[in-house]
Design a protein around this motif. Structure first.
Motif, PDB file in Angstrom:
ATOM      1  N   ALA A   1      -8.366   7.301  16.583  1.00 10.51           N
ATOM      2  CA  ALA A   1      -8.989   8.122  15.550  1.00 10.51           C
ATOM      3  C   ALA A   1      -8.178   9.377  15.260  1.00 10.51           C
ATOM      4  O   ALA A   1      -8.222   9.905  14.154  1.00 10.51           O
ATOM      5  CB  ALA A   1     -10.408   8.506  15.971  1.00 10.51           C
ATOM      6  N   CYS A   2      -7.421   9.850  16.219  1.00 12.75           N
ATOM      7  CA  CYS A   2      -6.649  11.075  16.045  1.00 12.75           C
ATOM      8  C   CYS A   2      -5.229  10.825  15.566  1.00 12.75           C
ATOM      9  O   CYS A   2      -4.430  11.742  15.467  1.00 12.75           O
ATOM     10  CB  CYS A   2      -6.602  11.855  17.357  1.00 12.75           C
ATOM     11  N   SER A   3      -4.878   9.583  15.269  1.00  9.35           N
ATOM     12  CA  SER A   3      -3.537   9.263  14.815  1.00  9.35           C
ATOM     13  C   SER A   3      -3.218  10.017  13.533  1.00  9.35           C
ATOM     14  O   SER A   3      -4.023  10.087  12.614  1.00  9.35           O
ATOM     15  CB  SER A   3      -3.424   7.755  14.566  1.00  9.35           C
ATOM     16  N   THR A   4      -2.015  10.588  13.466  1.00 11.57           N
ATOM     17  CA  THR A   4      -1.614  11.345  12.285  1.00 11.57           C
ATOM     18  C   THR A   4      -0.773  10.499  11.331  1.00 11.57           C
ATOM     19  O   THR A   4      -0.355  10.994  10.299  1.00 11.57           O
ATOM     20  CB  THR A   4      -0.809  12.591  12.687  1.00 11.57           C
ATOM     21  N   THR A   5      -0.511   9.257  11.674  1.00 13.68           N
ATOM     22  CA  THR A   5       0.254   8.385  10.805  1.00 13.68           C
ATOM     23  C   THR A   5      -0.634   7.929   9.655  1.00 13.68           C
ATOM     24  O   THR A   5      -1.675   7.313   9.874  1.00 13.68           O
ATOM     25  CB  THR A   5       0.770   7.153  11.583  1.00 13.68           C
ATOM     26  N   PRO A   6      -0.231   8.238   8.403  1.00 13.11           N
ATOM     27  CA  PRO A   6      -1.076   7.853   7.277  1.00 13.11           C
ATOM     28  C   PRO A   6      -1.060   6.340   7.048  1.00 13.11           C
ATOM     29  O   PRO A   6      -0.085   5.666   7.367  1.00 13.11           O
ATOM     30  CB  PRO A   6      -0.434   8.583   6.094  1.00 13.11           C
ATOM     31  N   GLU A   7      -2.148   5.849   6.513  1.00 14.18           N
ATOM     32  CA  GLU A   7      -2.228   4.438   6.168  1.00 14.18           C
ATOM     33  C   GLU A   7      -1.623   4.225   4.793  1.00 14.18           C
ATOM     34  O   GLU A   7      -1.768   5.054   3.900  1.00 14.18           O
ATOM     35  CB  GLU A   7      -3.684   3.982   6.157  1.00 14.18           C
ATOM     36  N   THR A   8      -0.951   3.099   4.630  1.00 18.86           N
ATOM     37  CA  THR A   8      -0.394   2.782   3.331  1.00 18.86           C
ATOM     38  C   THR A   8      -1.464   2.162   2.445  1.00 18.86           C
ATOM     39  O   THR A   8      -2.477   1.661   2.933  1.00 18.86           O
ATOM     40  CB  THR A   8       0.804   1.820   3.457  1.00 18.86           C
ATOM     41  N   THR A   9      -1.225   2.217   1.132  1.00 20.26           N
ATOM     42  CA  THR A   9      -2.166   1.706   0.148  1.00 20.26           C
ATOM     43  C   THR A   9      -1.443   0.746  -0.782  1.00 20.26           C
ATOM     44  O   THR A   9      -0.426   1.108  -1.375  1.00 20.26           O
ATOM     45  CB  THR A   9      -2.742   2.858  -0.704  1.00 20.26           C
TER      46      THR A   9
ATOM     47  N   LYS B   1      11.812  -8.595  -6.330  1.00 19.16           N
ATOM     48  CA  LYS B   1      11.636  -8.151  -7.714  1.00 19.16           C
ATOM     49  C   LYS B   1      10.443  -8.843  -8.373  1.00 19.16           C
ATOM     50  O   LYS B   1       9.936  -8.369  -9.379  1.00 19.16           O
ATOM     51  CB  LYS B   1      12.902  -8.424  -8.516  1.00 19.16           C
ATOM     52  N   GLU B   2       9.989  -9.941  -7.802  1.00 19.39           N
ATOM     53  CA  GLU B   2       8.846 -10.666  -8.358  1.00 19.39           C
ATOM     54  C   GLU B   2       7.504 -10.062  -7.924  1.00 19.39           C
ATOM     55  O   GLU B   2       6.482 -10.328  -8.526  1.00 19.39           O
ATOM     56  CB  GLU B   2       8.892 -12.142  -7.961  1.00 19.39           C
ATOM     57  N   ALA B   3       7.514  -9.255  -6.876  1.00 19.63           N
ATOM     58  CA  ALA B   3       6.262  -8.664  -6.375  1.00 19.63           C
ATOM     59  C   ALA B   3       5.725  -7.667  -7.396  1.00 19.63           C
ATOM     60  O   ALA B   3       6.421  -6.753  -7.812  1.00 19.63           O
ATOM     61  CB  ALA B   3       6.496  -7.984  -5.039  1.00 19.63           C
ATOM     62  N   SER B   4       4.487  -7.846  -7.797  1.00 19.51           N
ATOM     63  CA  SER B   4       3.878  -6.970  -8.807  1.00 19.51           C
ATOM     64  C   SER B   4       2.986  -5.893  -8.195  1.00 19.51           C
ATOM     65  O   SER B   4       2.388  -5.103  -8.907  1.00 19.51           O
ATOM     66  CB  SER B   4       3.083  -7.800  -9.807  1.00 19.51           C
ATOM     67  N   SER B   5       2.908  -5.892  -6.869  1.00 17.70           N
ATOM     68  CA  SER B   5       2.150  -4.852  -6.174  1.00 17.70           C
ATOM     69  C   SER B   5       2.691  -4.750  -4.753  1.00 17.70           C
ATOM     70  O   SER B   5       3.397  -5.617  -4.281  1.00 17.70           O
ATOM     71  CB  SER B   5       0.652  -5.180  -6.164  1.00 17.70           C
ATOM     72  N   GLY B   6       2.330  -3.646  -4.102  1.00 20.23           N
ATOM     73  CA  GLY B   6       2.766  -3.469  -2.729  1.00 20.23           C
ATOM     74  C   GLY B   6       2.424  -2.093  -2.203  1.00 20.23           C
ATOM     75  O   GLY B   6       1.868  -1.253  -2.917  1.00 20.23           O
ATOM     76  N   ASP B   7       2.765  -1.871  -0.932  1.00 20.76           N
ATOM     77  CA  ASP B   7       2.516  -0.570  -0.312  1.00 20.76           C
ATOM     78  C   ASP B   7       3.796   0.053   0.244  1.00 20.76           C
ATOM     79  O   ASP B   7       3.787   1.158   0.747  1.00 20.76           O
ATOM     80  CB  ASP B   7       1.437  -0.661   0.768  1.00 20.76           C
TER      81      ASP B   7
END
Length: 151
Positions: free
Chosen positions: A24-32, A98-104
């Motif tokens: 819970a105290c991790s400072t590493t942000p989550e990707t979206t 290059k084909e990926a239309s979304s990602g984090d």
């Protein structure tokens, strides 16, 4: 011999609580994960860094050698290249597509510059409002340089 008056379920709780607190105290942000249109535009960093991502998967950048990115031989002057989201390429392979239309995660490839001279990725964090400069797949903001989108 050590004797405990705790019931077995409570012993498990004593072991799990420190682990849960650490998580819970991790400072590493989550990707979206975001669609392509959410990253298109001009992104600026805290020390004048700028990256402009275009829909055709090209980018231009200036001042990437500023402050914390200088250690990775990133170009200070205006430069350009191509970008792609990271994606599952199949057969256990994961890389830019290059084909990926979304990602984090976004991989940058600088024109005329060997990849090892400026290994720089951008992690999408803060619900897509921030791009973090990184080279560490385990730490989305390893350089502690955060880009915000210009309006």
């Amino acid at each position: 011999m050590f004797m405990s008056s705790l019931k077995p379920g409570r012993k498990l709780g004593l072991v799990l609580v420190p682990f849960l607190l650490l998580t819970a105290c991790s400072t590493t942000p989550e990707t979206t994960r975001v669609p392509l249109d959410r990253v298109i535009g001009i992104w600026t960093g805290p020390d004048g860094e700028e990256i402009s991502l275009a829909a055709d998967h090209t980018f231009s950048s200036t001042n990437l050698a500023a402050n914390k990115l200088a250690a990775d031989d990133c170009p200070e002057k205006q430069t350009q290249g191509s970008w792609s989201f990271y994606a599952d390429l199949g057969d256990g392979m994961y890389g830019t597509s290059k084909e990926a239309s979304s990602g984090d995660w976004i991989g940058l490839s600088f024109e005329g510059l060997p990849q090892e001279d400026c290994a720089l990725d951008l992690a999408v964090v803060n619900r897509g409002k921030t791009l973090c400069a990184t080279i560490d797949p385990d730490d989305p903001c390893s350089f502690d340089v955060r880009f915000s989108r210009e309006k």
